[in-house]
Motif scaffolding. Structure first.
Motif, PDB file in Angstrom:
ATOM      1  N   ALA A 190      39.975  21.440  42.430  1.00 51.30           N
ATOM      2  CA  ALA A 190      38.692  20.752  42.266  1.00 51.30           C
ATOM      3  C   ALA A 190      37.588  21.446  43.061  1.00 51.30           C
ATOM      4  O   ALA A 190      36.394  21.294  42.744  1.00 51.30           O
ATOM      5  N   ASP A 191      38.004  22.213  44.081  1.00 51.63           N
ATOM      6  CA  ASP A 191      37.026  22.957  44.890  1.00 51.63           C
ATOM      7  C   ASP A 191      36.884  24.396  44.400  1.00 51.63           C
ATOM      8  O   ASP A 191      35.775  24.862  44.128  1.00 51.63           O
ATOM      9  N   VAL A 192      38.005  25.103  44.313  1.00 52.14           N
ATOM     10  CA  VAL A 192      37.951  26.517  43.937  1.00 52.14           C
ATOM     11  C   VAL A 192      39.303  26.962  43.386  1.00 52.14           C
ATOM     12  O   VAL A 192      40.359  26.509  43.839  1.00 52.14           O
ATOM     13  N   THR A 193      39.265  27.835  42.405  1.00 50.64           N
ATOM     14  CA  THR A 193      40.461  28.473  41.850  1.00 50.64           C
ATOM     15  C   THR A 193      40.305  29.978  41.994  1.00 50.64           C
ATOM     16  O   THR A 193      39.280  30.553  41.602  1.00 50.64           O
ATOM     17  N   VAL A 194      41.309  30.614  42.565  1.00 53.77           N
ATOM     18  CA  VAL A 194      41.269  32.056  42.773  1.00 53.77           C
ATOM     19  C   VAL A 194      41.808  32.753  41.522  1.00 53.77           C
ATOM     20  O   VAL A 194      42.904  32.446  41.050  1.00 53.77           O
ATOM     21  N   VAL A 195      41.044  33.680  40.985  1.00 54.43           N
ATOM     22  CA  VAL A 195      41.447  34.448  39.805  1.00 54.43           C
ATOM     23  C   VAL A 195      41.535  35.915  40.201  1.00 54.43           C
ATOM     24  O   VAL A 195      40.537  36.523  40.617  1.00 54.43           O
ATOM     25  N   TYR A 196      42.734  36.455  40.094  1.00 54.34           N
ATOM     26  CA  TYR A 196      42.938  37.874  40.413  1.00 54.34           C
ATOM     27  C   TYR A 196      42.399  38.730  39.284  1.00 54.34           C
ATOM     28  O   TYR A 196      42.722  38.529  38.114  1.00 54.34           O
ATOM     29  N   VAL A 197      41.582  39.722  39.622  1.00 54.63           N
ATOM     30  CA  VAL A 197      40.921  40.568  38.627  1.00 54.63           C
ATOM     31  C   VAL A 197      41.445  41.996  38.734  1.00 54.63           C
ATOM     32  O   VAL A 197      41.364  42.613  39.793  1.00 54.63           O
ATOM     33  N   ASN A 198      42.006  42.492  37.631  1.00 55.82           N
ATOM     34  CA  ASN A 198      42.449  43.889  37.586  1.00 55.82           C
ATOM     35  C   ASN A 198      41.757  44.633  36.451  1.00 55.82           C
ATOM     36  O   ASN A 198      42.320  45.532  35.841  1.00 55.82           O
ATOM     37  N   LYS A 199      40.539  44.216  36.171  1.00 54.62           N
ATOM     38  CA  LYS A 199      39.712  44.831  35.129  1.00 54.62           C
ATOM     39  C   LYS A 199      38.294  44.923  35.680  1.00 54.62           C
ATOM     40  O   LYS A 199      38.041  44.461  36.794  1.00 54.62           O
ATOM     41  N   PRO A 200      37.361  45.509  34.949  1.00 58.86           N
ATOM     42  CA  PRO A 200      35.973  45.514  35.440  1.00 58.86           C
ATOM     43  C   PRO A 200      35.483  44.111  35.747  1.00 58.86           C
ATOM     44  O   PRO A 200      35.681  43.184  34.956  1.00 58.86           O
ATOM     45  N   PHE A 201      34.838  43.942  36.891  1.00 55.20           N
ATOM     46  CA  PHE A 201      34.434  42.612  37.326  1.00 55.20           C
ATOM     47  C   PHE A 201      33.425  41.966  36.384  1.00 55.20           C
ATOM     48  O   PHE A 201      33.397  40.743  36.227  1.00 55.20           O
ATOM     49  N   VAL A 202      32.567  42.781  35.752  1.00 49.39           N
ATOM     50  CA  VAL A 202      31.581  42.220  34.830  1.00 49.39           C
ATOM     51  C   VAL A 202      32.278  41.505  33.681  1.00 49.39           C
ATOM     52  O   VAL A 202      31.889  40.394  33.283  1.00 49.39           O
ATOM     53  N   ASP A 203      33.342  42.120  33.144  1.00 56.17           N
ATOM     54  CA  ASP A 203      34.105  41.472  32.067  1.00 56.17           C
ATOM     55  C   ASP A 203      34.717  40.164  32.542  1.00 56.17           C
ATOM     56  O   ASP A 203      34.729  39.152  31.832  1.00 56.17           O
ATOM     57  N   ALA A 204      35.253  40.190  33.775  1.00 53.62           N
ATOM     58  CA  ALA A 204      35.874  38.980  34.322  1.00 53.62           C
ATOM     59  C   ALA A 204      34.849  37.877  34.541  1.00 53.62           C
ATOM     60  O   ALA A 204      35.161  36.689  34.369  1.00 53.62           O
ATOM     61  N   VAL A 205      33.636  38.253  34.919  1.00 53.67           N
ATOM     62  CA  VAL A 205      32.586  37.258  35.122  1.00 53.67           C
ATOM     63  C   VAL A 205      32.292  36.538  33.803  1.00 53.67           C
ATOM     64  O   VAL A 205      32.231  35.297  33.756  1.00 53.67           O
ATOM     65  N   TRP A 206      32.115  37.302  32.723  1.00 51.12           N
ATOM     66  CA  TRP A 206      31.791  36.677  31.447  1.00 51.12           C
ATOM     67  C   TRP A 206      32.962  35.846  30.924  1.00 51.12           C
ATOM     68  O   TRP A 206      32.758  34.811  30.256  1.00 51.12           O
ATOM     69  N   GLU A 207      34.201  36.266  31.208  1.00 54.11           N
ATOM     70  CA  GLU A 207      35.365  35.503  30.747  1.00 54.11           C
ATOM     71  C   GLU A 207      35.506  34.166  31.462  1.00 54.11           C
ATOM     72  O   GLU A 207      36.088  33.225  30.943  1.00 54.11           O
ATOM     73  N   ASN A 208      34.980  34.102  32.681  1.00 55.75           N
ATOM     74  CA  ASN A 208      35.125  32.883  33.478  1.00 55.75           C
ATOM     75  C   ASN A 208      33.816  32.118  33.652  1.00 55.75           C
ATOM     76  O   ASN A 208      33.697  31.325  34.574  1.00 55.75           O
TER      77      ASN A 208
END
Length: 208
Positions: A190-208
């Motif tokens: 409810a506060d924060v979920t950690v998502v491990y990113v092993n791809k370009p961060f910009v792509d991960a930003v748009w996905e989340n």
């Protein structure tokens, strides 16, 4: 594997030489060469096996993208066995020398210990000296960056109920995983979920 091109192999070998000097003093490395030659004369199959083991793992290690120090432990085992063989070779040669001296003097050596045993004990000084010399430089006793980061995440997101997504690389996700799975301090989704990113961060930003 083979992330580095042929033109970079020389630089990778320089990196390997820098790392191997942290593990072995140069007299010990020289002893490894002696041991490999001695072993090749005694049992060429064992020498070939050790040589191939070290070579194949070394090629893999110096061409790995990360965790070079961890992967380097495997070829270091082969080198350590060669160091042991070198110690046996020196001990054998010294024993022959002692026998020759004894025959020349027509008496046995009146030493508390033989030369070969003294040289074996002397070899123990190298790893002990290395440990004393390197311990202050490689100690992580005062390293608290990971702990501080995990505490900052908890302090920033804890209790806010924002359902935030924290995109994280491997180095920053690891201390959070450690607190969750080892210390049992789980972040509230409810506060924060950690998502491990092993791809370009910009792509991960748009996905989340």
């Amino acid at each position: 594997l083979f992330h580095f091109g042929l033109d970079q192999q020389w630089h990778r070998l320089i990196v390997f030489w820098s790392l191997i000097r942290l593990q072995f003093a140069w007299p010990v490395l020289a002893l490894a060469v002696v041991g490999l030659v001695w072993l090749a004369r005694r049992d060429w199959q064992a020498a070939l096996l050790l040589g191939l083991h070290a070579l194949v793992n070394l090629i893999f290690t110096i061409n790995s993208v990360q965790d070079v120090m961890a992967y380097l432990l495997t070829p270091l085992v082969s080198i350590a066995v060669c160091v042991g063989a070198g110690a046996l070779a020196v001990s054998e040669w010294l024993s022959r020398f002692e026998s020759w001296i004894g025959r020349r003097r027509d008496s046995s050596l009146s030493l508390g210990m033989t030369y070969s045993r003294w040289i074996t004990l002397a070899l123990l000084l190298f790893p002990l000296a290395n440990a004393v010399w390197l311990a202050p430089r490689i100690s992580l006793r005062e390293f608290r960056d990971a702990d501080n980061f995990a505490l900052q995440v908890s302090a920033h997101f804890g209790g806010r109920g924002e359902h935030a997504i924290l995109l994280s690389d491997w180095e920053h996700a690891t201390p959070l995983w450690y607190r969750q799975y080892v210390d049992g301090k789980t972040l509230d989704p409810a506060d924060v979920t950690v998502v491990y990113v092993n791809k370009p961060f910009v792509d991960a930003v748009w996905e989340n």
